[in-house]
Design a protein around this motif. Structure first.
Motif, PDB file in Angstrom:
ATOM      1  N   ASP A 384       0.827  -1.208   0.000  1.00 51.13           N
ATOM      2  CA  ASP A 384       0.000   0.000   0.000  1.00 51.13           C
ATOM      3  C   ASP A 384       0.862   1.260   0.000  1.00 51.13           C
ATOM      4  N   ARG A 387       2.480   1.684  -3.461  1.00 54.49           N
ATOM      5  CA  ARG A 387       1.483   2.101  -4.443  1.00 54.49           C
ATOM      6  C   ARG A 387       1.155   3.584  -4.281  1.00 54.49           C
ATOM      7  N   THR A 388       1.029   4.036  -3.056  1.00 54.57           N
ATOM      8  CA  THR A 388       0.746   5.450  -2.797  1.00 54.57           C
ATOM      9  C   THR A 388       1.874   6.333  -3.304  1.00 54.57           C
ATOM     10  N   LEU A 391       1.842   6.406  -7.244  1.00 50.99           N
ATOM     11  CA  LEU A 391       0.755   7.228  -7.773  1.00 50.99           C
ATOM     12  C   LEU A 391       1.004   8.713  -7.502  1.00 50.99           C
ATOM     13  N   PRO A 425      -2.547   3.368 -13.785  1.00 55.23           N
ATOM     14  CA  PRO A 425      -3.029   3.406 -12.392  1.00 55.23           C
ATOM     15  C   PRO A 425      -3.973   2.259 -12.067  1.00 55.23           C
ATOM     16  N   ASP A 426      -4.843   1.913 -13.009  1.00 55.49           N
ATOM     17  CA  ASP A 426      -5.760   0.803 -12.753  1.00 55.49           C
ATOM     18  C   ASP A 426      -4.996  -0.498 -12.555  1.00 55.49           C
ATOM     19  N   ARG A 429      -3.228  -0.428  -9.155  1.00 58.58           N
ATOM     20  CA  ARG A 429      -4.162  -0.686  -8.051  1.00 58.58           C
ATOM     21  C   ARG A 429      -4.533  -2.162  -7.964  1.00 58.58           C
TER      22      ARG A 429
END
Length: 460
Positions: A384, A387-388, A391, A425-426, A429
């Motif tokens: 997580d 990923r943050t 992005l 991004p998809d 995620r």
């Protein structure tokens, strides 16, 4: 091109950790969010002669970045002609019938702009940053030299010496540069990525006017180029200009980009060491042949980006915490991943031992962290956080006018599509802990690695 620097000619994989922050930033944004997310919102069209066009609107200032990307780089060079792609990049500033040698950049500067060019293994790109009302002039000049380059023997000989001096300063003058070439050559078994972008000294010295013109005539054509314009403009505004300046150029119907050789399986771990009294501190690095957008398992690319951040993305990463903070055996440690290219990818780990620490202990500690990932996996919290970060950094890159142009240019020449870029991004995620661990196990194979150690002096 005298006095210019090819921005992507970084001296080889050994020195890449020195620019890991910049390289990581580029990799993180090589896939931008979907258009409906409003990050780049690209607009596209294709000219009748096959030239692809991407427009990245950004209306914050009346400025545009105009870039032409050719699908040709050092990996496409004929055997024995290393450096010809970079050499031609320099020679593209030597003039046409309309623009005398040296005048291209002078005209850009006289119109309040700046320009440059860069060569990589997979592409050669030229750009200008100018006020919007100067864009038609830039397009006219760039289209002119796409098909009307004129070279004389004297200018070719002069520029060849310039490149030889560039090589001496950037590669031969430093132990890191020299060692980097040897590491790069060791890393690949047969792939042309093993050749230095700037070229081997002996081969640069033998490059001729005829070599440059043959390369130019083979690869410089609108149907082998991508026009990317970012800034205060829309596709509706750009299309008539593109048709006027580029659309009238004839396509090269005989164009055929060489198929890159397949890199055979790596079956034995390799080590390369060197020492030099000019080296202040020893350094350790390991590279693994890795999956990329066009090699191995492309579905692992985003998971490997995540893994790169978990292992080496700053002071909260596993390597930094374990080696620098907890064990105190490293002064620095990190990781990088390169996967958006036509050939094999590369995943790198690097560290510098703390004063008094043993480099063998350092290597064992890195190996232990790799085993932890393979055997115990990563946590949902680590995923997580990574990923943050990825992005967020992609969003922040929007502040750079040229970043969108570079994102799409470098992605498209590697064979990706605009939709590949937009869907990043998809797909990010959707990455799971299992995906990251599976990618680590598939790519952290000792037999597919090269370990490199550069020391201040010969061990006693």
């Amino acid at each position: 091109m005298t006095g210019r620097r090819s921005l992507d000619d970084d001296g080889g994989p050994y020195v890449r950790p020195l620019i890991a922050g910049l390289a990581a930033a580029m990799v993180l944004t090589l896939f931008a969010p979907r258009a409906d997310a409003g990050l780049f919102d690209p607009q596209t069209f294709t000219l009748d002669n096959g030239m692809e066009v991407v427009v990245v609107p950004d209306h914050r200032a009346p400025v545009v970045v105009h870039m032409v990307w050719y699908r040709v780089g050092a990996a496409d060079e004929p055997k024995g002609k290393s450096g010809i792609a970079h050499f031609l990049e320099h020679l593209m500033f030597k003039g046409t019938e309309k623009i005398p040698p040296g005048e291209f950049s002078r005209i850009v500067a006289a119109n309040g702009g700046r320009d440059n060019a860069f060569t990589s293994q997979d592409y050669t790109a030229y750009f200008q940053v100018v006020a919007k009302d100067r864009l038609p002039l830039m397009m006219e000049m760039e289209a002119d030299r796409m098909v009307n380059l004129r070279l004389d023997a004297e200018s070719v000989a002069t520029e060849r010496q310039v490149i030889l001096e560039e090589r001496r300063q950037r590669t031969d003058a430093t132990p890191q540069g020299q060692f980097g070439e040897q590491v790069q050559a060791t890393f690949y078994l047969s792939h042309p990525y093993s050749e230095p972008i700037i070229g081997w000294e002996e081969e640069i010295g033998s490059l001729t006017r005829e070599d440059a013109l043959a390369f130019y005539e083979q690869f410089y054509a609108p149907n082998n180029a991508i026009l990317v314009v970012a800034g205060d403009i829309t596709a509706e505004e750009l299309k008539p200009l593109a048709e006027k300046h580029y659309g009238v150029l004839p396509a090269n119907e005989a164009l055929e980009r060489p198929t890159l050789p397949h890199e055979p399986p790596h079956r034995a771990a390799r080590r390369i060491t060197d020492s030099d009294p000019r080296v202040a501190e020893p350094s350790w690095q390991r590279q693994y042949i890795a999956d990329s957008a066009n090699w191995g398992e492309p579905d692992n690319v985003i998971a490997l980006q995540v893994l790169g951040d978990i292992l080496g993305g700053g002071s909260t990463s596993r390597l930094y915490r374990a080696l620098v903070v907890e064990q105190g055996i490293a002064a620095s440690a990190g990781a990088w991943y390169s996967g958006v290219n036509r050939g094999p990818g590369a995943f790198g780990l690097y560290a510098t031992p703390a004063r008094g620490a043993d480099i063998e202990d350092l290597e064992r500690a890195v190996d232990a962290e790799i085993r932890r990932v393979i055997e115990d996996g990563v946590t949902q919290e680590e995923l997580d956080r990574a990923r943050t970060v990825l992005l967020a950094e992609a969003v922040y890159m929007r502040d750079s006018l040229s970043q969108g142009a570079r994102v799409f240019g470098s992605s498209l020449v590697a064979g990706l599509t605009v939709e590949d870029v937009e869907s990043w991004p998809d797909r990010l995620r959707a990455v799971t802990v299992d995906d990251v661990v599976r990618a680590a196990r598939a790519n952290f194979r000792p037999e597919a690695s090269v370990t490199a150690i550069l020391s201040p002096e010969n061990p006693s």
